[in-house]
Scaffold this active site. Structure first.
Site, PDB file in Angstrom:
ATOM      1  N   TYR A  31       0.824  -1.207   0.000  1.00  0.00           N
ATOM      2  CA  TYR A  31       0.000   0.000   0.000  1.00  0.00           C
ATOM      3  C   TYR A  31       0.855   1.253   0.000  1.00  0.00           C
ATOM      4  O   TYR A  31       2.072   1.198   0.191  1.00  0.00           O
ATOM      5  CB  TYR A  31      -0.957  -0.004   1.201  1.00  0.00           C
ATOM      6  CG  TYR A  31      -0.328   0.362   2.534  1.00  0.00           C
ATOM      7  CD1 TYR A  31       0.535  -0.508   3.188  1.00  0.00           C
ATOM      8  CD2 TYR A  31      -0.597   1.588   3.147  1.00  0.00           C
ATOM      9  CE1 TYR A  31       1.107  -0.171   4.411  1.00  0.00           C
ATOM     10  CE2 TYR A  31      -0.031   1.932   4.370  1.00  0.00           C
ATOM     11  CZ  TYR A  31       0.821   1.044   4.994  1.00  0.00           C
ATOM     12  OH  TYR A  31       1.390   1.386   6.192  1.00  0.00           O
ATOM     13  N   LYS A 147       6.290  -1.703   1.937  1.00  0.00           N
ATOM     14  CA  LYS A 147       5.120  -1.123   2.606  1.00  0.00           C
ATOM     15  C   LYS A 147       3.961  -2.095   2.447  1.00  0.00           C
ATOM     16  O   LYS A 147       3.098  -1.942   1.573  1.00  0.00           O
ATOM     17  CB  LYS A 147       4.805   0.262   2.021  1.00  0.00           C
ATOM     18  CG  LYS A 147       4.025   1.136   2.977  1.00  0.00           C
ATOM     19  CD  LYS A 147       4.190   2.600   2.599  1.00  0.00           C
ATOM     20  CE  LYS A 147       3.208   3.504   3.314  1.00  0.00           C
ATOM     21  NZ  LYS A 147       3.179   3.400   4.748  1.00  0.00           N
ATOM     22  N   GLU A 179      11.933   3.519  14.515  1.00  0.00           N
ATOM     23  CA  GLU A 179      10.852   4.348  13.975  1.00  0.00           C
ATOM     24  C   GLU A 179       9.614   4.061  14.811  1.00  0.00           C
ATOM     25  O   GLU A 179       9.651   3.232  15.723  1.00  0.00           O
ATOM     26  CB  GLU A 179      10.606   4.030  12.494  1.00  0.00           C
ATOM     27  CG  GLU A 179      10.175   2.593  12.220  1.00  0.00           C
ATOM     28  CD  GLU A 179       9.899   2.314  10.743  1.00  0.00           C
ATOM     29  OE1 GLU A 179       9.684   3.253   9.978  1.00  0.00           O
ATOM     30  OE2 GLU A 179       9.870   1.120  10.378  1.00  0.00           O
ATOM     31  N   LEU A 203      10.940   1.664   7.376  1.00  0.00           N
ATOM     32  CA  LEU A 203      10.336   2.072   6.108  1.00  0.00           C
ATOM     33  C   LEU A 203      11.031   3.372   5.694  1.00  0.00           C
ATOM     34  O   LEU A 203      11.067   4.327   6.476  1.00  0.00           O
ATOM     35  CB  LEU A 203       8.836   2.332   6.260  1.00  0.00           C
ATOM     36  CG  LEU A 203       8.214   2.721   4.912  1.00  0.00           C
ATOM     37  CD1 LEU A 203       7.911   1.481   4.088  1.00  0.00           C
ATOM     38  CD2 LEU A 203       6.975   3.557   5.090  1.00  0.00           C
TER      39      LEU A 203
HETATM   40  N1  PDD Z   1       2.796   5.257   7.346  1.00  0.00           N
HETATM   41  N2  PDD Z   1       7.402   4.200   9.097  1.00  0.00           N
HETATM   42  C1  PDD Z   1       6.302   3.429   9.021  1.00  0.00           C
HETATM   43  C2  PDD Z   1       6.300   2.104   9.680  1.00  0.00           C
HETATM   44  C3  PDD Z   1       5.176   3.888   8.310  1.00  0.00           C
HETATM   45  O1  PDD Z   1       4.095   3.112   8.211  1.00  0.00           O
HETATM   46  C4  PDD Z   1       5.203   5.181   7.709  1.00  0.00           C
HETATM   47  C5  PDD Z   1       4.036   5.721   6.942  1.00  0.00           C
HETATM   48  C6  PDD Z   1       6.380   5.954   7.842  1.00  0.00           C
HETATM   49  C7  PDD Z   1       6.500   7.330   7.234  1.00  0.00           C
HETATM   50  O2  PDD Z   1       6.588   7.251   5.837  1.00  0.00           O
HETATM   51  P1  PDD Z   1       6.092   8.453   4.907  1.00  0.00           P
HETATM   52  O3  PDD Z   1       6.846   9.664   5.320  1.00  0.00           O
HETATM   53  O4  PDD Z   1       6.452   8.010   3.520  1.00  0.00           O
HETATM   54  O5  PDD Z   1       4.631   8.590   5.138  1.00  0.00           O
HETATM   55  C8  PDD Z   1       7.452   5.425   8.538  1.00  0.00           C
HETATM   56  C9  PDD Z   1       1.603   5.636   6.648  1.00  0.00           C
HETATM   57  C10 PDD Z   1       1.328   7.094   6.677  1.00  0.00           C
HETATM   58  C11 PDD Z   1       0.443   4.796   7.168  1.00  0.00           C
HETATM   59  O6  PDD Z   1       0.664   3.611   7.381  1.00  0.00           O
HETATM   60  O7  PDD Z   1      -0.673   5.303   7.318  1.00  0.00           O
END
Ligand code: PDD
Length: 287
Positions: A31, A147, A179, A203
């Site tokens: 996703y 992801k 994270e 991620l």
């Molecule tokens: N999540 N780390 C994890 C485990 C994440 O699921 C996400 C993003 C990030 C930040 O990535 P980005 O800056 O590309 O959004 C880091 C999304 C927003 C979610 O699962 O809703």
């Protein structure tokens, strides 16, 4: 609300996904989440590139990214217009086939779902006060760069945080803080901005990359290096970054108030991020 499912737009009440769908049965799906600011998708290119990497990482066939782009533009124009903050959610599963761990044959097409919903950023008083987090042992798999919708460890960690009266949880592996459940993590020590390096265990966030790009421009040096819980506790500032969290200060860890509170670096970086957003929105609205 209209959503895109497989090959067309349908009303959400008409959108049906098979109980044989491998996303449902196995979490066999990837996703993306993209922030729409005033209907303009922010950092669309990097999000789509990561989606392609996730598909390849999950051994799924490539999907036509020009189709995905057209659908995003359509959703952004119709559903996101007039909304200062919305998100586009994209999910691609390996498709529907009678339950079998083996991949289905090439005749089974992936399930492709996209929708757009309003998603206000964290409230200003939360940003001002900072959030509280707990640390949890990272029991996720070793391919966190994909992801995938396999988010059971993430949702369980978030629930543990809630039960502890906190807002989020930080994953710790081999003593290193990596994270949070849905955001990347930064600390500021002696004026230097630090975040865990890109390995299999985080991620690689698009917002993380943006923050690393903007920091030197506002006079903040950066280092991508692992750091411990002790370093986190002793840091001058701690904050999360993400598509939905933007730049979100952390002021309490495991019930201990950090000495810094919401600091100047997070404030500067959030302003720089919003400035960058304004530039992209202006360019997007001109197109
Ligand atoms: N999540 N780390 C994890 C485990 C994440 O699921 C996400 C993003 C990030 C930040 O990535 P980005 O800056 O590309 O959004 C880091 C999304 C927003 C979610 O699962 O809703």
């Amino acid at each position: 609300m209209r959503v895109f499912l497989n090959d067309r737009f349908v009303e959400e009440t008409e959108a049906a996904i098979s109980f044989d769908d491998r996303g449902f049965l196995f979490g066999d799906a990837v996703y993306e989440v993209i922030h729409l600011y005033q209907g303009v998708p922010y950092r669309l290119g990097p999000h789509l590139e990561r989606l392609e990497r996730s598909l390849a990482g999950a051994m799924m066939e490539p999907v036509d990214m020009s189709l995905i782009t057209r659908v995003i533009e359509d959703l952004a124009g119709r559903e996101g217009r007039g909304d200062p903050d919305a998100i586009i959610y994209i999910e691609i599963t390996r498709g529907a086939a009678p339950r079998n761990h083996m991949f289905p044959g090439p005749d089974v097409r992936p399930t492709i779902l996209l929708w757009c919903r309003s998603a206000p950023p964290p409230a200003e008083d939360r940003v001002e006060k900072g959030i509280s987090v707990i640390t949890v042992s990272d029991d996720r798999w070793a391919k966190c760069w994909i992801k995938t919708v396999n988010l059971l460890p993430n949702v369980m960690a978030r629930e543990r945080a809630r039960r502890a009266g906190a807002d989020d949880a930080l994953f710790v592996r081999d003593g290193m803080v990596l994270e949070s459940t849905a955001s990347n993590l930064f600390i500021v020590t002696d004026g230097v901005l630090m975040t865990a390096p890109v390995t299999n265990y985080i991620l690689p966030g698009i917002t993380r990359a943006t923050v690393l790009e903007l920091a030197p421009r506002v006079g903040v040096p950066t280092k991508e290096e692992p750091f411990t819980v002790e370093q986190l506790m002793a840091a001058d500032e701690v904050f999360l970054s993400g598509t939905t969290s933007e730049v979100l200060p952390v002021t309490t860890v495991d019930g201990r108030k950090l000495r810094a509170g919401r600091g100047p670096v997070a404030k500067k970086l959030k302003e720089a991020l919003h400035e960058d957003v304004r530039r992209e929105v202006a360019a997007g609205l001109r197109d």
